[in-house]
Write a protein that holds these residues in place. Structure first.
Motif, PDB file in Angstrom:
ATOM      1  N   MET A   5       0.830  -1.209   0.000  1.00 27.72           N
ATOM      2  CA  MET A   5       0.000   0.000   0.000  1.00 27.72           C
ATOM      3  C   MET A   5       0.865   1.260   0.000  1.00 27.72           C
ATOM      4  SD  MET A   5      -2.921  -1.331   2.625  1.00 27.72           S
ATOM      5  CE  MET A   5      -3.640   0.272   2.852  1.00 27.72           C
ATOM      6  N   VAL A   6       1.879   1.283   0.857  1.00 29.06           N
ATOM      7  CA  VAL A   6       2.769   2.449   0.938  1.00 29.06           C
ATOM      8  C   VAL A   6       3.461   2.662  -0.402  1.00 29.06           C
ATOM      9  CG1 VAL A   6       4.874   3.364   1.999  1.00 29.06           C
ATOM     10  CG2 VAL A   6       3.083   2.373   3.435  1.00 29.06           C
ATOM     11  N   GLU A   7       3.924   1.594  -1.009  1.00 28.10           N
ATOM     12  CA  GLU A   7       4.581   1.715  -2.310  1.00 28.10           C
ATOM     13  C   GLU A   7       3.631   2.300  -3.353  1.00 28.10           C
ATOM     14  OE1 GLU A   7       6.425  -1.123  -5.808  1.00 28.10           O
ATOM     15  OE2 GLU A   7       6.421  -1.895  -3.758  1.00 28.10           O
ATOM     16  N   GLN A   8       2.388   1.835  -3.367  1.00 27.47           N
ATOM     17  CA  GLN A   8       1.402   2.358  -4.316  1.00 27.47           C
ATOM     18  C   GLN A   8       1.113   3.838  -4.070  1.00 27.47           C
ATOM     19  OE1 GLN A   8      -0.140   0.933  -7.029  1.00 27.47           O
ATOM     20  NE2 GLN A   8       1.368  -0.676  -6.686  1.00 27.47           N
ATOM     21  N   ILE A   9       0.961   4.205  -2.805  1.00 29.38           N
ATOM     22  CA  ILE A   9       0.645   5.597  -2.464  1.00 29.38           C
ATOM     23  C   ILE A   9       1.824   6.515  -2.804  1.00 29.38           C
ATOM     24  CG2 ILE A   9       0.128   7.191  -0.563  1.00 29.38           C
ATOM     25  CD1 ILE A   9      -1.492   4.806   0.699  1.00 29.38           C
ATOM     26  N   VAL A  10       3.034   6.109  -2.470  1.00 31.94           N
ATOM     27  CA  VAL A  10       4.217   6.936  -2.766  1.00 31.94           C
ATOM     28  C   VAL A  10       4.387   7.095  -4.279  1.00 31.94           C
ATOM     29  CG1 VAL A  10       6.754   7.026  -2.630  1.00 31.94           C
ATOM     30  CG2 VAL A  10       5.397   6.466  -0.589  1.00 31.94           C
ATOM     31  N   THR A  11       4.242   6.009  -5.022  1.00 35.27           N
ATOM     32  CA  THR A  11       4.357   6.075  -6.483  1.00 35.27           C
ATOM     33  C   THR A  11       3.288   6.996  -7.063  1.00 35.27           C
ATOM     34  OG1 THR A  11       5.291   3.845  -6.572  1.00 35.27           O
ATOM     35  CG2 THR A  11       4.301   4.696  -8.609  1.00 35.27           C
ATOM     36  N   PHE A  12       2.075   6.874  -6.561  1.00 34.68           N
ATOM     37  CA  PHE A  12       0.971   7.723  -7.018  1.00 34.68           C
ATOM     38  C   PHE A  12       1.256   9.186  -6.695  1.00 34.68           C
ATOM     39  CE2 PHE A  12      -3.207   9.707  -6.109  1.00 34.68           C
ATOM     40  CZ  PHE A  12      -3.761   9.619  -7.373  1.00 34.68           C
ATOM     41  N   TYR A  13       1.669   9.451  -5.459  1.00 33.97           N
ATOM     42  CA  TYR A  13       1.984  10.814  -5.030  1.00 33.97           C
ATOM     43  C   TYR A  13       3.048  11.436  -5.938  1.00 33.97           C
ATOM     44  CZ  TYR A  13       3.644  14.635  -2.089  1.00 33.97           C
ATOM     45  OH  TYR A  13       4.014  15.867  -1.619  1.00 33.97           O
ATOM     46  N   LYS A  14       4.089  10.695  -6.201  1.00 33.06           N
ATOM     47  CA  LYS A  14       5.166  11.207  -7.054  1.00 33.06           C
ATOM     48  C   LYS A  14       4.659  11.491  -8.474  1.00 33.06           C
ATOM     49  CE  LYS A  14       9.120   9.231  -4.634  1.00 33.06           C
ATOM     50  NZ  LYS A  14      10.242   8.275  -4.730  1.00 33.06           N
ATOM     51  N   SER A  15       3.764  10.656  -8.971  1.00 28.32           N
ATOM     52  CA  SER A  15       3.229  10.894 -10.309  1.00 28.32           C
ATOM     53  C   SER A  15       2.332  12.127 -10.348  1.00 28.32           C
ATOM     54  CB  SER A  15       2.469   9.663 -10.825  1.00 28.32           C
ATOM     55  OG  SER A  15       1.219   9.532 -10.202  1.00 28.32           O
ATOM     56  N   VAL A  16       1.593  12.375  -9.270  1.00 31.86           N
ATOM     57  CA  VAL A  16       0.722  13.554  -9.206  1.00 31.86           C
ATOM     58  C   VAL A  16       1.550  14.832  -9.259  1.00 31.86           C
ATOM     59  CG1 VAL A  16      -0.880  14.864  -7.728  1.00 31.86           C
ATOM     60  CG2 VAL A  16      -1.177  12.383  -7.997  1.00 31.86           C
ATOM     61  N   TYR A  17       2.651  14.844  -8.543  1.00 32.42           N
ATOM     62  CA  TYR A  17       3.484  16.045  -8.426  1.00 32.42           C
ATOM     63  C   TYR A  17       4.737  15.993  -9.301  1.00 32.42           C
ATOM     64  CZ  TYR A  17       0.276  17.266  -4.727  1.00 32.42           C
ATOM     65  OH  TYR A  17      -0.873  17.561  -4.025  1.00 32.42           O
ATOM     66  N   ASN A  18       4.759  15.052 -10.250  1.00 32.56           N
ATOM     67  CA  ASN A  18       5.882  14.907 -11.167  1.00 32.56           C
ATOM     68  C   ASN A  18       7.235  14.858 -10.474  1.00 32.56           C
ATOM     69  OD1 ASN A  18       4.217  14.957 -13.497  1.00 32.56           O
ATOM     70  ND2 ASN A  18       4.034  17.177 -13.233  1.00 32.56           N
ATOM     71  N   GLU A  19       7.289  14.058  -9.410  1.00 35.29           N
ATOM     72  CA  GLU A  19       8.540  13.872  -8.673  1.00 35.29           C
ATOM     73  C   GLU A  19       9.107  12.506  -9.017  1.00 35.29           C
ATOM     74  OE1 GLU A  19       7.670  14.395  -4.528  1.00 35.29           O
ATOM     75  OE2 GLU A  19       6.965  16.435  -4.800  1.00 35.29           O
ATOM     76  N   THR A  20      10.409  12.383  -8.981  1.00 35.64           N
ATOM     77  CA  THR A  20      11.026  11.092  -9.295  1.00 35.64           C
ATOM     78  C   THR A  20      11.578  10.418  -8.068  1.00 35.64           C
ATOM     79  OG1 THR A  20      13.078  12.201  -9.833  1.00 35.64           O
ATOM     80  CG2 THR A  20      11.602  11.619 -11.664  1.00 35.64           C
TER      81      THR A  20
END
Length: 177
Positions: free
Chosen positions: A162-177
């Motif tokens: 779950m944490v991995e999915q949320i972090v990946t999603f968050y980074k995609s929302v804010y265009n962070e790598t």
């Protein structure tokens, strides 16, 4: 605040917030800072067809009408007993039965607001079909179903996923790598 997460009944609140933020962005042209919303095992509800008392048996309904309450035992296996009153059910209905189609109206349009739904395929409290419904109705939506997870994601068993999915999603929302 850049990301808001809600589980089960709490998801109704975060989706309402997401819709309000999308409305500000779409109708008022406001730049919004919170664009990331995570729905964990949320219920898609249509109030006209949802009656919280329908979750309980005929005996419990009769007891409610007779005494004004009934008791239920915790499903967590810890032996706790809860007293459920009509006021509890009315508050539950007001709190968690967001008119989902109305709440989602602004999320059906293209905006920068993004929603991630994570749901357990083995959820016996809120069917995974609710997650598929959100996926159909929200424009900028991502869906992750955890095959063996239940409503509470089996405690911490699926926490890393779950944490991995949320972090990946968050980074995609804010265009962070």
């Amino acid at each position: 605040v850049r990301c808001v997460i809600g589980h089960s009944k709490g998801s109704a609140s975060i989706l309402n917030c997401a819709s309000h933020v999308a409305k500000q962005e779409l109708e008022d042209g406001k730049d919004v800072t919170c664009k990331c919303f995570v729905n964990l095992a949320g219920r898609y509800r249509v109030p006209e067809i949802h009656d919280p008392l329908s979750k309980f048996g005929e005996e419990q309904r009769a007891e409610m009408m007779k005494t004004g309450f009934f008791e239920i035992t915790s499903t967590w296996g810890d032996g706790r007993i809860f007293k459920v009153t009509k006021e509890d059910l009315d508050a539950y209905k007001l709190q968690s039965v967001a008119d989902t189609p109305k709440v989602l109206v602004h999320l059906k349009k293209d905006s920068s607001i993004r929603v991630l739904t994570i749901h357990g395929h083995q959820d016996e409290v809120v069917s995974v079909q609710n997650a598929f419904r959100f996926d159909e109705e929200i424009a900028n939506h991502s869906l992750h179903v955890i095959k063996q997870a239940n409503h509470n994601f089996n405690g911490i068993k699926y926490l890393d996923e779950m944490v991995e999915q949320i972090v990946t999603f968050y980074k995609s929302v804010y265009n962070e790598t």
